[in-house]
Design a protein around this motif. Structure first.
Motif, PDB file in Angstrom:
ATOM      1  N   LEU A 248      46.525  52.388   5.468  1.00 58.75           N
ATOM      2  CA  LEU A 248      46.996  53.653   6.038  1.00 58.75           C
ATOM      3  C   LEU A 248      45.974  54.225   7.011  1.00 58.75           C
ATOM      4  O   LEU A 248      44.809  54.443   6.662  1.00 58.75           O
TER       5      LEU A 248
ATOM      6  N   TYR B  81      33.350  47.220  17.437  1.00 57.42           N
ATOM      7  CA  TYR B  81      34.452  46.613  16.692  1.00 57.42           C
ATOM      8  C   TYR B  81      35.167  45.606  17.604  1.00 57.42           C
ATOM      9  O   TYR B  81      35.690  45.981  18.655  1.00 57.42           O
TER      10      TYR B  81
ATOM     11  N   GLY C 254      47.392  51.108   8.655  1.00 57.35           N
ATOM     12  CA  GLY C 254      45.966  51.001   8.941  1.00 57.35           C
ATOM     13  C   GLY C 254      45.683  51.556  10.333  1.00 57.35           C
ATOM     14  O   GLY C 254      46.601  51.669  11.157  1.00 57.35           O
TER      15      GLY C 254
ATOM     16  N   ALA D 279      33.963  53.688  18.849  1.00 55.06           N
ATOM     17  CA  ALA D 279      33.880  53.727  17.385  1.00 55.06           C
ATOM     18  C   ALA D 279      32.715  54.642  17.041  1.00 55.06           C
ATOM     19  O   ALA D 279      31.585  54.407  17.466  1.00 55.06           O
TER      20      ALA D 279
ATOM     21  N   SER E 214      30.438  50.510  14.628  1.00 59.64           N
ATOM     22  CA  SER E 214      30.195  49.295  13.852  1.00 59.64           C
ATOM     23  C   SER E 214      29.853  48.207  14.870  1.00 59.64           C
ATOM     24  O   SER E 214      30.531  48.121  15.890  1.00 59.64           O
TER      25      SER E 214
ATOM     26  N   LYS F 214      38.142  53.295   4.124  1.00 62.34           N
ATOM     27  CA  LYS F 214      36.713  53.289   3.798  1.00 62.34           C
ATOM     28  C   LYS F 214      36.374  54.427   2.828  1.00 62.34           C
ATOM     29  O   LYS F 214      36.182  54.191   1.647  1.00 62.34           O
TER      30      LYS F 214
END
Ligand SMILES: *Cc1c(COP(=O)(O)O)cnc(C)c1O
Length: 353
Positions: free
Chosen positions: A220, A113, A87, A153, A157, A211
């Motif tokens: 991943l 985030y 990830g 980000a 987000s 996503k």
């Protein structure tokens, strides 16, 4: 000394990252953690089945050759500039472990985030949060801040807003440290800072298959960075940080970009509908370039609305903070899910008037 006294002081003091709720087997319209509502490419399942029946006895390739070659073609950078992680969250963790020591400053605009703060705290570093202005444009002079890393980000987000690539280029030139552009949602923005990686010494771009590729469960992420940075990251990562199943799934997914693009296109269409529906219910919606929107009723605490939706088996995300208490973050689901959300919102809001 009590037992807890053995724990490092900064760990004892921190509260830990709180992920969005995963309701398990219970039936919800799940619009709270920005997953893709559509399935991954069927080639992913085929690859998983064949990998699973052959080679789980053996350790995975520590350099993940085939995956890196695929990523190199897709993103147009040499293999030496690419590193994979469990990830993109793991890549963020590796980056903080490489660059951030005790008391080191790490800069990022906020709200964003919340994992960034967690990772900096684990290192005993100092998070430097620079508030976004009301329109979520990049805070002026953020690049003049001192820090080892600047996290951005993009799309951000929870706002969904996007900072133009030319501004990122300017920031990377000026900031005296590493600029990490977390592009978890960038396929929905149809732009990218990846083109800047080859021409800068201090810019890292992070991508994830969670996503746009519908593979949050496979874990991943991919880092694109100058070679001198991937070399340091390799020293810190686990030798086998990406498992065999994930490598096989990742290769198949990166080999089927048209599938991802098809789903992105559907989601962007539904995002328009969701935005228009929310606006007609009286929300203001920040311009989103992601697979979620941030909807606001200025000055009105929306926790009650969040709970009413939850009672009706619709999960969205509510952040109980000063800046975000009058907002809901809503993932763009399927057209049916978005219709269910809008219908229920209308009923709840009518009843309250
Ligand atoms: C979802 C998300 C990630 C996490 O990606 P994984 O690859 O699933 O770890 C990273 N950054 C942001 C901003 C995200 O929203």
């Amino acid at each position: 000394m009590t037992k807890r006294g053995w724990v490092r002081e900064n760990i004892r003091k921190m509260s830990g990252y709180v992920p969005g709720e995963q309701p398990g087997k219970k039936k919800f319209v799940k619009l709270n953690t920005n997953e893709n509502p559509y399935p991954p490419s069927p080639r992913v399942l085929e690859a998983l089945i064949s990998e699973g029946t052959v080679d789980l006895r053996l350790y995975p390739d520590p350099d993940y050759g085939p995956l890196i070659n695929k990523a190199s073609k897709v993103y147009g950078l040499p293999a030496s500039s690419i590193l994979a992680g469990n990830g993109s969250d793991e890549l963020l963790s590796i980056l903080t472990r490489v660059f951030v020591g005790e008391k080191d400053r790490v800069v990022y605009p906020s709200p964003t985030y919340t994992l960034y703060e967690t990772l900096v705290s684990i290192q005993g570093g100092e998070p430097v949060q620079v508030p976004f202005p009301d329109d979520f444009s990049l805070p002026e002079n953020i690049s003049a801040q001192k820090g080892k890393i600047l996290f951005l980000a993009n799309p951000n987000s929870p706002s969904g807003t996007f900072v133009p690539t030319r501004e990122i280029e300017r920031v990377a030139k000026k900031f005296h440290g590493i600029v990490v552009v977390d592009e978890a949602y960038v396929d929905f923005a149809q732009d990218s800072a990846i083109g800047l990686v080859a021409k800068s010494e201090n810019l890292v771009v992070l991508r994830t298959l969670s996503k746009s590729f519908s593979l949050a469960g496979i874990r991943l992420g991919i880092a694109l960075a100058p070679r001198w940075i991937t070399q340091e990251m390799k020293k810190v990562k686990d030798s086998y940080n990406v498992n065999r199943m994930t490598l096989a799934a990742g290769c198949a997914a990166l080999g089927h970009i048209s599938w991802m693009r098809m789903n992105v296109k559907k989601i962007i269409g539904t995002r328009k509908r969701l935005t228009a529906g929310l606006v007609s219910l009286g929300f203001s919606v920040f311009p989103s370039r992601a697979n979620f929107v941030l909807a606001r009723i200025k000055g009105q605490r929306l926790e009650g609305l969040f709970n009413e939706l939850k009672k009706r088996r619709i999960l969205v995300r509510y952040f109980d903070t000063k800046r975000l208490h009058d907002c809901l973050r809503i993932t763009v689901g399927t057209d049916e899910e978005v219709s269910a959300l809008l219908k229920n919102l209308q009923k709840i809001m009518k009843k309250r008037d």
